[in-house]
Design an enzyme around this catalytic site. Sequence first.
Site, mmCIF file in Angstrom:
data_model
loop_
_atom_site.group_PDB
_atom_site.id
_atom_site.type_symbol
_atom_site.label_atom_id
_atom_site.label_comp_id
_atom_site.label_asym_id
_atom_site.label_seq_id
_atom_site.Cartn_x
_atom_site.Cartn_y
_atom_site.Cartn_z
ATOM 1 N N HIS A 1 0.879 -1.172 0.000
ATOM 2 C CA HIS A 1 0.000 0.000 0.000
ATOM 3 C C HIS A 1 0.908 1.211 0.000
ATOM 4 C CE1 HIS A 1 -3.289 2.673 0.643
ATOM 5 N NE2 HIS A 1 -3.207 2.764 1.961
ATOM 6 N N GLY B 1 -5.585 -10.923 2.628
ATOM 7 C CA GLY B 1 -4.508 -11.893 2.622
ATOM 8 C C GLY B 1 -4.967 -13.333 2.591
#
Length: 333
Positions: free
Chosen positions: A108, A134
């Site tokens: 990110h 995830g």
Amino acid sequence: MAVMYYEKDCDLGALKGKTIAVIGYGSQGHAHALNAKESGLKVIVGLYEGSKSWKRAEDAGLEVKTAASAAAAADFIMILVNDEKQAGLYRESIAPALKPGKTLAFAHGFNIHFGQIVPPPDINVVMIAPKGPGHTVREQYQAGAGVPCLVAVHQDASGDAGRLGLAYAAAIGGARAGVLETTFKEETETDLFGEQAVLCGGVSALMKAGYEVLVEAGYQPESAYFEVMHEMKLIIDLVNRGGLSFMRYSISDTAEYGDYITGPKIITEDTKNAMRQILKEIQNGKFAKDWISENQVNRPFFNRMRAIEAQHPIETVGKELRSMMGWLKKPDR
């Protein structure tokens, strides 16, 4: 025109013989580390001393070191701890280990884009951002599929930063689904906007409001929950599979007619103006500044809202109903 990469465009060999440090072993960390290892790469997990994830990572067959030791031993360092913890971790454990030619990676762009982390100019800085949680990244990889990823290069000190980023995307399974080229700025601002205005803030508020209106009108809380929260996944699964058109094809004509006449009454121009303001505050850094400040004073607003929201009736009713649904996979927390 968007640039997409697939497995044929990615050279996994770019990371062969290199050591990858995955810093963090949470939702994204465990998926990246295990997927990359099973793709044939050398992976070390970096954690703090006493982390409850240490044994879990070792039990999964991974080598574990402190974050500082892992960063020192690695050629490619992927930071996968929470955004608000990254700057401190970087200063204490990662910056001292950076040497020319190393690659620093993120999932990110927040800390790079908003200047919380400023790496030296002689290292590569890349981003590989899976567009999914995830656990989905891991499950899709194990199923022989993958979750789409975004890839971006912030600094290309070695001349092959893009090649290394694509190799990493392939290693975690992203190139099986497609890797979209972007920038740290675009990923950060669109990701924050999507979370706040639509995926989390918007959807959560819409479901709660729908539930409250139905219960206030005298309908059973259980019926209200099923209608405005439980069925959300069923609709989104259809959208995910084939877009809005496929969703509308799959539902009844009555529901489709209601979609057309009611959606514009809920999402009005005033709503879009509020969204535009949200985007503006993301772009000008106000949101980032507020979130950083919130963490500096031990999150009083965040913690208060987390406690309040956990007690909302839609949560208590939903928890009861979900406990009766034996087919639902229980949340891992």
